[in-house]
Write an enzyme that holds these catalytic residues in place. Sequence first.
Site, short mmCIF file in Angstrom:
data_model
loop_
_atom_site.label_atom_id
_atom_site.label_comp_id
_atom_site.label_asym_id
_atom_site.label_seq_id
_atom_site.Cartn_x
_atom_site.Cartn_y
_atom_site.Cartn_z
N GLU A 79 -4.35 2.99 6.85
CA GLU A 79 -4.23 2.79 5.39
C GLU A 79 -4.93 3.96 4.68
O GLU A 79 -4.48 4.41 3.65
CB GLU A 79 -4.89 1.46 4.97
CG GLU A 79 -4.83 1.26 3.46
CD GLU A 79 -5.26 -0.14 3.02
OE1 GLU A 79 -4.98 -1.12 3.73
OE2 GLU A 79 -5.88 -0.23 1.94
N CYS A 103 -10.38 -0.47 3.80
CA CYS A 103 -9.69 -0.82 5.05
C CYS A 103 -9.13 0.43 5.71
O CYS A 103 -8.42 1.22 5.07
CB CYS A 103 -8.56 -1.81 4.78
SG CYS A 103 -9.22 -3.44 4.39
N ARG A 129 0.82 -1.23 0.00
CA ARG A 129 0.00 0.00 0.00
C ARG A 129 0.85 1.27 0.00
O ARG A 129 0.45 2.29 0.55
CB ARG A 129 -0.99 0.05 1.19
CG ARG A 129 -1.95 -1.10 1.26
CD ARG A 129 -2.90 -1.19 0.05
NE ARG A 129 -3.62 -2.44 0.17
CZ ARG A 129 -3.21 -3.59 -0.41
NH1 ARG A 129 -2.14 -3.62 -1.18
NH2 ARG A 129 -3.89 -4.70 -0.25
C1 LIG Z 1 -15.61 -1.00 -0.38
C2 LIG Z 1 -14.15 -0.78 -0.61
C3 LIG Z 1 -13.31 -1.86 -0.85
C4 LIG Z 1 -11.93 -1.67 -1.04
N1 LIG Z 1 -11.14 -2.75 -1.25
C5 LIG Z 1 -9.80 -2.58 -1.42
C6 LIG Z 1 -8.93 -3.72 -1.62
O1 LIG Z 1 -9.37 -4.87 -1.65
N2 LIG Z 1 -7.61 -3.47 -1.80
C7 LIG Z 1 -7.07 -2.21 -1.79
O2 LIG Z 1 -5.86 -2.06 -1.98
N3 LIG Z 1 -7.87 -1.13 -1.61
C8 LIG Z 1 -9.20 -1.28 -1.42
N4 LIG Z 1 -10.01 -0.18 -1.22
C9 LIG Z 1 -9.39 1.17 -1.16
C10 LIG Z 1 -9.40 1.95 -2.50
O3 LIG Z 1 -10.50 1.56 -3.29
C11 LIG Z 1 -8.12 1.80 -3.30
O4 LIG Z 1 -7.01 2.26 -2.56
C12 LIG Z 1 -8.20 2.55 -4.64
O5 LIG Z 1 -7.17 2.11 -5.45
C13 LIG Z 1 -8.11 4.07 -4.48
O6 LIG Z 1 -8.42 4.67 -5.72
P1 LIG Z 1 -9.12 6.09 -5.81
O7 LIG Z 1 -9.17 6.50 -7.24
O8 LIG Z 1 -10.43 6.09 -5.11
O9 LIG Z 1 -8.06 6.99 -5.02
P2 LIG Z 1 -8.37 8.17 -3.97
O10 LIG Z 1 -9.04 7.59 -2.75
O11 LIG Z 1 -9.04 9.30 -4.65
O12 LIG Z 1 -6.89 8.59 -3.60
C14 LIG Z 1 -6.05 7.69 -2.86
C15 LIG Z 1 -4.62 8.28 -2.84
O13 LIG Z 1 -4.10 8.26 -4.16
C16 LIG Z 1 -3.68 9.57 -4.56
N5 LIG Z 1 -4.04 9.70 -5.99
C17 LIG Z 1 -5.23 9.41 -6.57
N6 LIG Z 1 -5.16 9.64 -7.91
C18 LIG Z 1 -3.90 10.09 -8.16
C19 LIG Z 1 -3.22 10.52 -9.34
N7 LIG Z 1 -3.79 10.52 -10.55
N8 LIG Z 1 -1.93 10.94 -9.21
C20 LIG Z 1 -1.30 10.95 -7.99
N9 LIG Z 1 -1.90 10.56 -6.84
C21 LIG Z 1 -3.18 10.14 -6.93
C22 LIG Z 1 -4.48 10.53 -3.67
O14 LIG Z 1 -3.80 11.77 -3.50
C23 LIG Z 1 -4.56 9.73 -2.37
O15 LIG Z 1 -3.37 9.90 -1.62
C24 LIG Z 1 -11.39 -0.35 -1.02
C25 LIG Z 1 -12.23 0.75 -0.81
C26 LIG Z 1 -13.60 0.55 -0.60
C27 LIG Z 1 -14.50 1.75 -0.38
#
Ligand SMILES: Cc1cc2nc3c(=O)[nH]c(=O)nc-3n(C[C@H](O)[C@H](O)[C@H](O)COP(=O)(O)OP(=O)(O)OC[C@H]3O[C@@H](n4cnc5c(N)ncnc54)[C@H](O)[C@@H]3O)c2cc1C
Length: 309
Positions: A301, A231, A182
């Site tokens: 996380e 998480c 992560r």
């Molecule tokens: C129901 C549920 C289940 C989930 N299951 C998992 C799982 O099984 N495994 C897991 O790893 N995660 C899981 N997650 C967490 C999450 O979905 C992941 O971490 C996902 O990849 C985040 O993507 P996002 O676009 O929503 O990022 P955001 O939440 O918008 O951002 C997360 C981070 O990434 C940075 N970021 C986003 N886009 C960019 C970009 N283009 N350039 C630079 N930095 C950027 C942001 O600044 C922030 O620090 C889950 C979440 C939920 C709600």
Amino acid sequence: MNETDLKEIFEKELFRGEIKFDEPMSEHTSLKIGGPVDIMVFPEDPVSLKNVVCAANRENIPVFVFGSGTNLLVGDDGVRGIAVSLKLFRSIETTKESSENHVVLYVGAGVPLAMLVNLARKYGYSGIESLAGIPGCVGGAVYMNAGSYGTEMKDIIVSVAIMNSQGEIIILKEEDLGFSYRESHFPEGSIILSANIMLGKDDPSAVESRTREILSRKKASQPLGESSAGCVFKNPDNDTAGRLIDAAGCKGMRKGGLEVSRVHANYFINSGHATCRDFAHLMEAVKAKVKESSGIELMPEVKIIGNEK
Ligand SMILES: Cc1cc2nc3c(=O)[nH]c(=O)nc-3n(C[C@H](O)[C@H](O)[C@H](O)COP(=O)(O)OP(=O)(O)OC[C@H]3O[C@@H](n4cnc5c(N)ncnc54)[C@H](O)[C@@H]3O)c2cc1C
């Protein structure tokens, strides 16, 4: 905040895309928590992004990047500066490095991970079946090195294109990005534009059945349809945060509108009117109980952004 340069950019059509002012982050996070951000932009192309980034840099305005907000906890007082999301960078293309045994795909940062997983099951591209069910965009998944059931984004990434705070585009190889559980180590201020990923080629029905299997395991063990940020804590070495939180008796613990999920203890569920303050208090209370019962210090996380009230 001096917005002169930015207004000029928006008025002189040096920006293509969407702009919102005083936009509540609660409408852009899966947890539905977060106060307003001064300016939110959804650029349509790299030139528009560059114009915003360079103006913000000149004016010393902070820039914060997000994708779908599925791993974010945003302060109740919101975020000062500009929030940039590349949700409109949605192209997926096959690159010429593809061969008989594998395919290399160029994937825009705004492509939903679910769209990529669906494309893979349709064409029989193997390697990302385990990522099925993870919400969010590819940019966020790369930054977080998202993963599940033994596969992480780093396993499929070949290279990543970023824009730095000077508006320059740089290509970085997977081995230069310091990926671990992560975590990634991009140069500060990097905005991830796209990733080249390598997948295997397999029988589409085999990929389909492995993907379905993962999805049904996740549906049975995670509160996927509820408002959460995934998480809350990272898994410590040789254990899981969910098991430790459960063993500490925290399932069902509440603070304001938030509850420790009864389905999976490492998820906090917003049942309606929770605040960032509730979340922070619940995190502290759960951390303290786990420390007391197991001696283990849980680390967050979720990414915490902006100001609490
Ligand atoms: C129901 C549920 C289940 C989930 N299951 C998992 C799982 O099984 N495994 C897991 O790893 N995660 C899981 N997650 C967490 C999450 O979905 C992941 O971490 C996902 O990849 C985040 O993507 P996002 O676009 O929503 O990022 P955001 O939440 O918008 O951002 C997360 C981070 O990434 C940075 N970021 C986003 N886009 C960019 C970009 N283009 N350039 C630079 N930095 C950027 C942001 O600044 C922030 O620090 C889950 C979440 C939920 C709600």
